[in-house]
Motif scaffolding. Structure first.
Motif, PDB file in Angstrom:
ATOM      1  N   PHE A 139     -13.865  -2.927  21.563  1.00 51.19           N
ATOM      2  CA  PHE A 139     -13.091  -3.878  20.766  1.00 51.19           C
ATOM      3  C   PHE A 139     -11.608  -3.822  21.136  1.00 51.19           C
ATOM      4  CE2 PHE A 139     -10.590  -4.977  16.981  1.00 51.19           C
ATOM      5  CZ  PHE A 139     -11.147  -6.201  16.643  1.00 51.19           C
ATOM      6  N   LEU A 140     -11.102  -2.625  21.411  1.00 51.55           N
ATOM      7  CA  LEU A 140      -9.672  -2.428  21.650  1.00 51.55           C
ATOM      8  C   LEU A 140      -9.433  -1.735  22.985  1.00 51.55           C
ATOM      9  CD1 LEU A 140      -8.718  -1.141  18.098  1.00 51.55           C
ATOM     10  CD2 LEU A 140      -8.346  -3.419  18.987  1.00 51.55           C
ATOM     11  N   ASN A 141      -8.136  -1.605  23.318  1.00 52.01           N
ATOM     12  CA  ASN A 141      -7.768  -0.880  24.533  1.00 52.01           C
ATOM     13  C   ASN A 141      -8.180   0.583  24.419  1.00 52.01           C
ATOM     14  OD1 ASN A 141      -6.537  -3.268  25.219  1.00 52.01           O
ATOM     15  ND2 ASN A 141      -4.513  -2.594  24.578  1.00 52.01           N
ATOM     16  N   LYS A 142      -8.448   1.186  25.563  1.00 53.19           N
ATOM     17  CA  LYS A 142      -8.969   2.549  25.551  1.00 53.19           C
ATOM     18  C   LYS A 142      -7.946   3.589  25.128  1.00 53.19           C
ATOM     19  CE  LYS A 142     -12.668   1.692  28.865  1.00 53.19           C
ATOM     20  NZ  LYS A 142     -13.239   1.992  30.187  1.00 53.19           N
ATOM     21  N   ASP A 143      -6.659   3.252  25.151  1.00 51.78           N
ATOM     22  CA  ASP A 143      -5.667   4.236  24.712  1.00 51.78           C
ATOM     23  C   ASP A 143      -5.230   4.005  23.263  1.00 51.78           C
ATOM     24  OD1 ASP A 143      -4.339   1.910  25.184  1.00 51.78           O
ATOM     25  OD2 ASP A 143      -2.637   2.794  26.225  1.00 51.78           O
ATOM     26  N   VAL A 144      -5.931   3.110  22.557  1.00 49.12           N
ATOM     27  CA  VAL A 144      -5.668   2.904  21.131  1.00 49.12           C
ATOM     28  C   VAL A 144      -6.558   3.853  20.330  1.00 49.12           C
ATOM     29  CG1 VAL A 144      -5.857   1.310  19.187  1.00 49.12           C
ATOM     30  CG2 VAL A 144      -4.963   0.513  21.366  1.00 49.12           C
ATOM     31  N   VAL A 145      -5.942   4.596  19.427  1.00 48.58           N
ATOM     32  CA  VAL A 145      -6.692   5.462  18.522  1.00 48.58           C
ATOM     33  C   VAL A 145      -6.747   4.780  17.161  1.00 48.58           C
ATOM     34  CG1 VAL A 145      -6.786   7.714  17.389  1.00 48.58           C
ATOM     35  CG2 VAL A 145      -5.972   7.547  19.749  1.00 48.58           C
ATOM     36  N   ILE A 146      -7.960   4.489  16.690  1.00 45.45           N
ATOM     37  CA  ILE A 146      -8.142   3.899  15.360  1.00 45.45           C
ATOM     38  C   ILE A 146      -8.141   5.040  14.345  1.00 45.45           C
ATOM     39  CG2 ILE A 146      -9.635   2.511  13.880  1.00 45.45           C
ATOM     40  CD1 ILE A 146     -10.919   1.394  16.435  1.00 45.45           C
ATOM     41  N   VAL A 147      -7.341   4.900  13.281  1.00 49.01           N
ATOM     42  CA  VAL A 147      -7.239   5.972  12.290  1.00 49.01           C
ATOM     43  C   VAL A 147      -7.706   5.460  10.934  1.00 49.01           C
ATOM     44  CG1 VAL A 147      -5.736   7.658  11.192  1.00 49.01           C
ATOM     45  CG2 VAL A 147      -5.280   6.948  13.551  1.00 49.01           C
ATOM     46  N   ASP A 148      -8.785   6.063  10.433  1.00 47.80           N
ATOM     47  CA  ASP A 148      -9.276   5.736   9.094  1.00 47.80           C
ATOM     48  C   ASP A 148      -8.660   6.728   8.109  1.00 47.80           C
ATOM     49  OD1 ASP A 148     -10.691   4.570   7.051  1.00 47.80           O
ATOM     50  OD2 ASP A 148     -12.559   5.642   7.446  1.00 47.80           O
ATOM     51  N   THR A 149      -8.104   6.203   7.029  1.00 51.28           N
ATOM     52  CA  THR A 149      -7.411   7.056   6.054  1.00 51.28           C
ATOM     53  C   THR A 149      -8.104   6.991   4.696  1.00 51.28           C
ATOM     54  OG1 THR A 149      -5.955   5.231   5.425  1.00 51.28           O
ATOM     55  CG2 THR A 149      -5.180   6.711   7.169  1.00 51.28           C
ATOM     56  N   PRO A 150      -7.943   8.037   3.877  1.00 51.23           N
ATOM     57  CA  PRO A 150      -8.476   7.976   2.511  1.00 51.23           C
ATOM     58  C   PRO A 150      -7.812   6.850   1.737  1.00 51.23           C
ATOM     59  CG  PRO A 150      -7.875  10.224   3.104  1.00 51.23           C
ATOM     60  CD  PRO A 150      -7.327   9.335   4.176  1.00 51.23           C
ATOM     61  N   GLY A 151      -8.531   6.267   0.810  1.00 52.90           N
ATOM     62  CA  GLY A 151      -7.961   5.186   0.009  1.00 52.90           C
ATOM     63  C   GLY A 151      -7.000   5.723  -1.038  1.00 52.90           C
ATOM     64  N   ILE A 152      -5.915   5.003  -1.241  1.00 57.49           N
ATOM     65  CA  ILE A 152      -4.964   5.389  -2.289  1.00 57.49           C
ATOM     66  C   ILE A 152      -5.464   4.885  -3.634  1.00 57.49           C
ATOM     67  CG2 ILE A 152      -2.988   5.393  -0.738  1.00 57.49           C
ATOM     68  CD1 ILE A 152      -2.301   2.605  -2.102  1.00 57.49           C
ATOM     69  N   GLY A 153      -4.955   5.498  -4.703  1.00 56.42           N
ATOM     70  CA  GLY A 153      -5.194   4.974  -6.050  1.00 56.42           C
ATOM     71  C   GLY A 153      -6.507   5.376  -6.693  1.00 56.42           C
ATOM     72  N   SER A 154      -7.315   6.216  -6.022  1.00 53.41           N
ATOM     73  CA  SER A 154      -8.547   6.669  -6.667  1.00 53.41           C
ATOM     74  C   SER A 154      -8.224   7.865  -7.551  1.00 53.41           C
ATOM     75  CB  SER A 154      -9.589   7.063  -5.625  1.00 53.41           C
ATOM     76  OG  SER A 154      -9.308   8.339  -5.086  1.00 53.41           O
ATOM     77  N   ILE A 155      -9.205   8.387  -8.245  1.00 57.36           N
ATOM     78  CA  ILE A 155      -9.003   9.546  -9.113  1.00 57.36           C
ATOM     79  C   ILE A 155      -8.688  10.794  -8.299  1.00 57.36           C
ATOM     80  CG2 ILE A 155     -11.432  10.239  -9.186  1.00 57.36           C
ATOM     81  CD1 ILE A 155     -10.994  10.938 -12.158  1.00 57.36           C
ATOM     82  N   TYR A 156      -9.061  10.766  -7.006  1.00 58.10           N
ATOM     83  CA  TYR A 156      -8.847  11.937  -6.149  1.00 58.10           C
ATOM     84  C   TYR A 156      -7.445  11.888  -5.559  1.00 58.10           C
ATOM     85  CZ  TYR A 156     -13.902  11.913  -6.634  1.00 58.10           C
ATOM     86  OH  TYR A 156     -15.168  11.892  -7.139  1.00 58.10           O
ATOM     87  N   GLN A 157      -6.516  12.598  -6.209  1.00 58.88           N
ATOM     88  CA  GLN A 157      -5.120  12.516  -5.807  1.00 58.88           C
ATOM     89  C   GLN A 157      -4.877  13.028  -4.392  1.00 58.88           C
ATOM     90  OE1 GLN A 157      -2.626  11.013  -7.120  1.00 58.88           O
ATOM     91  NE2 GLN A 157      -1.321  11.691  -5.431  1.00 58.88           N
ATOM     92  N   HIS A 158      -5.681  14.031  -3.971  1.00 63.21           N
ATOM     93  CA  HIS A 158      -5.462  14.571  -2.624  1.00 63.21           C
ATOM     94  C   HIS A 158      -5.688  13.501  -1.561  1.00 63.21           C
ATOM     95  CE1 HIS A 158      -9.813  14.981  -1.529  1.00 63.21           C
ATOM     96  NE2 HIS A 158      -9.929  15.020  -2.835  1.00 63.21           N
ATOM     97  N   ASN A 159      -6.549  12.508  -1.854  1.00 59.96           N
ATOM     98  CA  ASN A 159      -6.757  11.402  -0.909  1.00 59.96           C
ATOM     99  C   ASN A 159      -5.473  10.597  -0.723  1.00 59.96           C
ATOM    100  OD1 ASN A 159      -9.397  12.168  -0.766  1.00 59.96           O
ATOM    101  ND2 ASN A 159     -10.249  10.385  -1.806  1.00 59.96           N
ATOM    102  N   THR A 160      -4.811  10.291  -1.835  1.00 60.44           N
ATOM    103  CA  THR A 160      -3.559   9.543  -1.780  1.00 60.44           C
ATOM    104  C   THR A 160      -2.490  10.331  -1.024  1.00 60.44           C
ATOM    105  OG1 THR A 160      -4.054   8.409  -3.858  1.00 60.44           O
ATOM    106  CG2 THR A 160      -1.753   8.468  -3.193  1.00 60.44           C
ATOM    107  N   ASP A 161      -2.412  11.643  -1.289  1.00 59.04           N
ATOM    108  CA  ASP A 161      -1.420  12.492  -0.606  1.00 59.04           C
ATOM    109  C   ASP A 161      -1.612  12.458   0.905  1.00 59.04           C
ATOM    110  OD1 ASP A 161      -0.286  13.271  -2.984  1.00 59.04           O
ATOM    111  OD2 ASP A 161      -1.468  15.102  -3.174  1.00 59.04           O
ATOM    112  N   VAL A 162      -2.860  12.632   1.346  1.00 60.77           N
ATOM    113  CA  VAL A 162      -3.177  12.656   2.787  1.00 60.77           C
ATOM    114  C   VAL A 162      -2.786  11.329   3.428  1.00 60.77           C
ATOM    115  CG1 VAL A 162      -5.094  12.673   4.452  1.00 60.77           C
ATOM    116  CG2 VAL A 162      -5.015  14.380   2.650  1.00 60.77           C
ATOM    117  N   THR A 163      -3.099  10.223   2.767  1.00 56.97           N
ATOM    118  CA  THR A 163      -2.805   8.900   3.310  1.00 56.97           C
ATOM    119  C   THR A 163      -1.304   8.656   3.415  1.00 56.97           C
ATOM    120  OG1 THR A 163      -4.869   8.033   2.400  1.00 56.97           O
ATOM    121  CG2 THR A 163      -3.192   6.428   2.994  1.00 56.97           C
ATOM    122  N   TYR A 164      -0.556   8.963   2.343  1.00 58.98           N
ATOM    123  CA  TYR A 164       0.898   8.775   2.362  1.00 58.98           C
ATOM    124  C   TYR A 164       1.542   9.555   3.500  1.00 58.98           C
ATOM    125  CZ  TYR A 164       2.195   5.943  -1.692  1.00 58.98           C
ATOM    126  OH  TYR A 164       2.416   4.894  -2.551  1.00 58.98           O
TER     127      TYR A 164
END
Length: 588
Positions: A139-164
């Protein structure tokens, strides 16, 4: 596929890199050889982070699965991603889990869910830092790294911290919104942070198949006005899509379903950016690194020839003066680091002073919340009362601390950034003093390669709340069944209220420790980078002086041959620098 112009430019960079590496081997300087190797490594490893951001359950993982062309990342109805997941191009599928302690573990695809989801890894109990996935996507160039992050705003605050914390590392962002509902206050606040750090943001409104055309137009119009207000940019493009439908079309190989999903316009624009803009920025950065390196080589060779005309006695006297000066520089450098640490402690002391005032307010607020909430669970079974109260205590503490923590982080980060900026200036003054002294004693000007690192330390803060019953302990609530209902209620409520001050104090301590660790890590990064800079400048000067002193022992014919050799190398450096400057000019 990349376009031909990009392929030609990449080939040019390879050729320039090869010539520069070859030139460095012909110059009598280990510092220059190391520098050439470092730049070559940077160019080879140069990756572009395309980061997928947004509130939880907006469909980020589904969109990434479409990009990959398969259902690789887990999706579902609950908050899923609990750590940063990087996906890079690889001919073979490979998944590595990197833990907080630095240990790396390769896992099969069917175990991915055990590490990257809240179900498989609740509150990141397994201590996962990053998951790296190699996958043969086209789908993309070979030197592009796709980064999936935890969603913000859920009950799991550590997810928001990691994403920010990952926002500052993004080269471009896909910000995923949804029609259910349109942009929220949590997303608005998050976008304010993103807009400060990232120039290129793609806005996607997902789940457009859940609404009709008129409603969708209204949602897009409303969202666009909010985004313009936040980003202060008039030219805002929003792409309404259905990632779920697009993925179904990709998996079924149905062009009709993909077209209906609306993703093609977004895909075309993303690919255009990666082809035309991203690659230009990346190429220009690499070319400038090579040009800067050539300037270092040029001044080294010119300085080497200048030193040949200085009488030996004067050279030796000046070298002695220079070494005495370097001793003072090293002492000055140590003092700078000491003062930096003292001022870091001052920042923490101001935090402690402020928290001492706030702590009592927090305890009063949370205690009131618990007391007000208790009547709603008083009729439940006793063990259920205790469980519900503890859940509410956790919720109340997280709510209060989140309001507090966000402001505190800004204050600490602003103070630390100002501190860092001042001490970077101090170190730069030290480097300039070395260059000035070199000019005074030897009449030479030294250039050095400036590759200042970004000082980023990720937050690893998580809340810790409540009393944990050990395996061999009996929960004291069970003993209340021997008491009257009224007395039991008082004991259950008191037991939870007794935890308030303890949990407030404990989480203040955890926030403090997290700030301290992040500042310490940033300080070490600063120190390492500055040591490298000073070492690079001093290393080049020391080698020049040593070479010049050794040249006095050479015969006249040997010295002439060396001078002639250096002159030829300098001519090639100058010629290559002219060619490189022309390429940079044309690219701009």
């Amino acid at each position: 596929m990349r376009d031909t112009a990009y392929d030609i430019m990449q080939e040019n960079i390879k050729n320039f890199s090869h010539q520069i590496k070859k030139l460095s081997e012909e110059i009598d300087s280990e510092s220059i050889k190391r520098l050439a190797s470092n730049i070559e490594g940077k160019i080879k490893k140069d990756a572009f982070y395309l980061v997928i951001l947004g509130q939880f359950k907006r469909g980020k993982s589904t969109l990434i699965n479409y990009m990959l062309g398969t259902n690789l990342l887990p999706t579902g109805v609950l908050p899923l991603t609990s750590s940063i997941t990087k996906i890079y191009y690889s001919p073979e599928i490979k998944i590595d889990v990197i833990f907080n302690n630095g240990v790396k573990k390769e896992i099969p695809v069917d175990e991915l869910e055990l590490y990257c989801t809240e179900k498989g890894n609740p509150k990141n109990q397994k201590g996962v830092d990053t998951i790296e996935i190699g996958y043969p996507f086209d789908f993309l160039n070979k030197d592009v790294v796709i980064v999936d992050t935890p969603g913000i705003g859920s009950i799991y605050q550590h997810n928001t911290d990691v994403t920010y914390e990952f926002v500052d590392k993004a080269d471009a962002v896909i910000f995923v919104l949804s029609v259910d509902p349109p942009i929220t206050e949590v997303e608005r606040q998050f976008l304010l942070k993103i807009a400060e750090s990232v120039d290129k943001i793609f806005f996607v409104i997902n789940k457009c198949d859940l609404t009709n055309k008129n409603e969708l137009e209204e949602i897009v119009s409303f969202t666009k006005s909010v985004i313009k207000d936040i980003t202060k940019k008039e030219n805002v493009n929003i792409f309404p899509i259905s990632a779920k439908m697009a993925l179904e079309g990709k998996v079924q190989d149905s062009r009709e379903v993909i077209k209906k999903s609306g993703i093609e316009i977004f895909e075309e624009e993303l690919k255009r950016f990666l082809r035309d803009e991203k690659e230009k920025v990346q190429v220009l950065s690499n070319l400038k690194s090579l040009d800067s390196f050539l300037e270092v080589c040029k001044t080294f060779l010119e300085s080497d020839m200048k030193l040949k005309v200085m009488p030996l006695k004067q050279l030796e006297e000046n070298i002695e003066k220079f070494n005495e000066f370097l001793d003072k520089v090293n002492q000055n450098k140590i003092e700078i680091y000491k003062l930096f640490k003292i001022e870091m402690n001052d920042i923490l002391q101001s935090f402690d002073d402020e928290m001492e005032k706030i702590k009592r307010e927090l305890v009063v607020k949370i205690t009131k919340k618990i007391n007000d909430y208790y009547p709603s669970v008083a009729r439940l079974k006793r063990i259920e009362q205790k469980e519900q109260l503890e859940k509410y205590l956790e919720k109340a503490i997280v709510e209060e601390f989140e309001l507090l923590k966000s402001d505190l982080e800004k204050q600490i980060e602003n103070k630390y950034s100002a501190l860092l900026s001042r001490y970077c200036e101090k170190i730069n003054e030290v480097i300039n003093s070395i260059k000035d002294r070199t000019r005074q004693l030897f009449s030479i000007d030294i250039e050095y390669y400036e590759g200042l690192q970004r000082f980023v330390a990720q937050s690893k803060f998580t809340y810790k709340i409540g009393y944990e019953v050990g395996a061999l302990e009996i929960d004291p609530v069970y003993f209340t069944y021997l008491l009257s209902k009224k007395l039991a209620q008082k004991i259950i409520l008191k037991r939870v209220l007794d935890r308030v001050e303890i949990d407030v104090d404990r989480n203040i301590g955890r926030i403090r420790y997290d700030f301290l660790r992040r500042m310490e890590e940033s300080f070490e990064a600063f120190k390492t980078d500055m040591e490298d800079k000073i070492s690079q400048v001093c290393g080049i000067i020391t080698e020049l002086l040593r070479n010049s002193k050794e040249d006095f022992n050479k015969s006249k014919s040997e010295l002439e041959r060396k001078m002639l050799y250096n002159q030829k190398v300098l001519e090639r450096v100058t010629k290559l620098k002219t060619e490189l400057s022309q390429v940079i000019f044309e690219l701009k």
